[in-house]
Design a protein around this motif. Structure first.
Motif, mmCIF file in Angstrom:
data_model
loop_
_atom_site.group_PDB
_atom_site.id
_atom_site.type_symbol
_atom_site.label_atom_id
_atom_site.label_comp_id
_atom_site.label_asym_id
_atom_site.label_seq_id
_atom_site.Cartn_x
_atom_site.Cartn_y
_atom_site.Cartn_z
ATOM 1 N N GLN A 152 0.810 -1.223 0.000
ATOM 2 C CA GLN A 152 0.000 0.000 0.000
ATOM 3 C C GLN A 152 0.843 1.273 0.000
ATOM 4 O O GLN A 152 1.964 1.265 0.531
ATOM 5 C CB GLN A 152 -0.932 -0.009 1.205
ATOM 6 C CG GLN A 152 -0.251 -0.049 2.561
ATOM 7 C CD GLN A 152 -1.250 -0.159 3.672
ATOM 8 O OE1 GLN A 152 -2.211 0.606 3.748
ATOM 9 N NE2 GLN A 152 -1.066 -1.143 4.544
ATOM 10 N N PRO A 153 0.279 2.356 -0.616
ATOM 11 C CA PRO A 153 -0.967 2.365 -1.385
ATOM 12 C C PRO A 153 -0.783 1.686 -2.739
ATOM 13 O O PRO A 153 0.267 1.857 -3.386
ATOM 14 C CB PRO A 153 -1.274 3.848 -1.535
ATOM 15 C CG PRO A 153 0.059 4.510 -1.505
ATOM 16 C CD PRO A 153 0.892 3.699 -0.552
ATOM 17 N N ARG A 195 -5.530 1.342 0.498
ATOM 18 C CA ARG A 195 -4.712 1.062 1.677
ATOM 19 C C ARG A 195 -5.587 0.385 2.731
ATOM 20 O O ARG A 195 -6.821 0.411 2.638
ATOM 21 C CB ARG A 195 -4.151 2.355 2.253
ATOM 22 C CG ARG A 195 -5.233 3.292 2.788
ATOM 23 C CD ARG A 195 -4.666 4.621 3.206
ATOM 24 N NE ARG A 195 -5.717 5.542 3.614
ATOM 25 C CZ ARG A 195 -5.562 6.844 3.753
ATOM 26 N NH1 ARG A 195 -4.372 7.395 3.503
ATOM 27 N NH2 ARG A 195 -6.565 7.619 4.126
#
Length: 230
Positions: A152-153, A195
């Motif tokens: 993530q992201p 996320r």
């Protein structure tokens, strides 16, 4: 001989007709005057909220009703106590519950504190709440969630590149369950990035993403090449 209305020399009258003054100088009430008004009873003053409550009791009362972890600074502001003092009390409570072997414990996860069922009792609680039925994530959802957590992201295209299959439907499921959320867009491709949420940390019992186990030994060697071919 007629009776005289004039007071005799042995009488001592002073003041108005309604007040008779005795030998000690005190005023004696008579039927001709009005008695002194009785004192008005005052209601006892209310104690300030939380007066007399210990810090430990106050923390337990608040944490008993929260539905998500509460930060130490928030608790300190509510209780008007130093953050250091609140943090020390929380850790002392956590140790006390663990030492006593309670069916619950106090954990610091996702940047805050909250009561949780002790691990040894989790199966019993699930049996009571779900009546033996457990709603689990599918293998596809677990794979997608793992990719998001570690990369993530990340966009859905990158997740698909790692998994080798489209993850659009699975991503929508994870968003609906509150485990994943949007995190803006990629400046180059304008793809939506995703996320993990604080609820994800809470469910895994983690304080931050830094506590995720190392994943490198389990990844295929060609992950980076697959991502570049998105």
């Amino acid at each position: 001989m007629e009776a005289s209305d004039t007071p005799g020399s042995g009488d001592d009258l002073s003041g108005s007709a309604g007040d008779v003054t005795g030998r000690d100088g005190g005023a004696l009430a008579s039927g001709l005057g009005s008695p002194d008004p009785a004192p008005v009873a005052r209601e006892p003053e209310a104690e300030p909220p939380g007066e007399g409550t210990t810090l430990t009791a106050a923390l337990e009362a608040i944490l008993m009703v929260v539905d998500e972890p509460v930060a130490e600074v928030t608790l300190a502001q509510v209780l008007e106590r130093p953050t250091v003092e609140v943090a020390a009390a929380l850790r002392a409570l956590s140790e006390e519950y663990t030492t006593a072997g309670r069916g619950f414990d106090l954990r610091e996860v996702a940047g805050g504190w909250r009561f949780y069922t002790r691990a040894e009792c989790a199966a019993l609680v699930e049996r009571f709440v779900r009546d033996g039925q457990q709603a689990r994530l599918t293998q596809a959802a677990l794979e997608t969630l793992a990719v998001v957590a570690y990369r993530q992201p990340v966009s859905r295209a990158r997740v698909a590149a790692v998994r080798g299959v489209s993850s659009d439907g699975v991503m929508r499921t994870l968003v609906a369950r509150g485990l994943v959320e949007e995190a803006g867009t990629d400046p180059e491709s304008q793809a939506v990035l995703y996320r993990t949420t604080s609820y994800f940390l809470e469910r895994l019992g983690l304080r931050s993403l830094d506590e995720l186990p190392e994943l490198a030994p389990f990844l295929p060697d060609d992950v980076e090449i697959l991502e570049e071919q998105k």
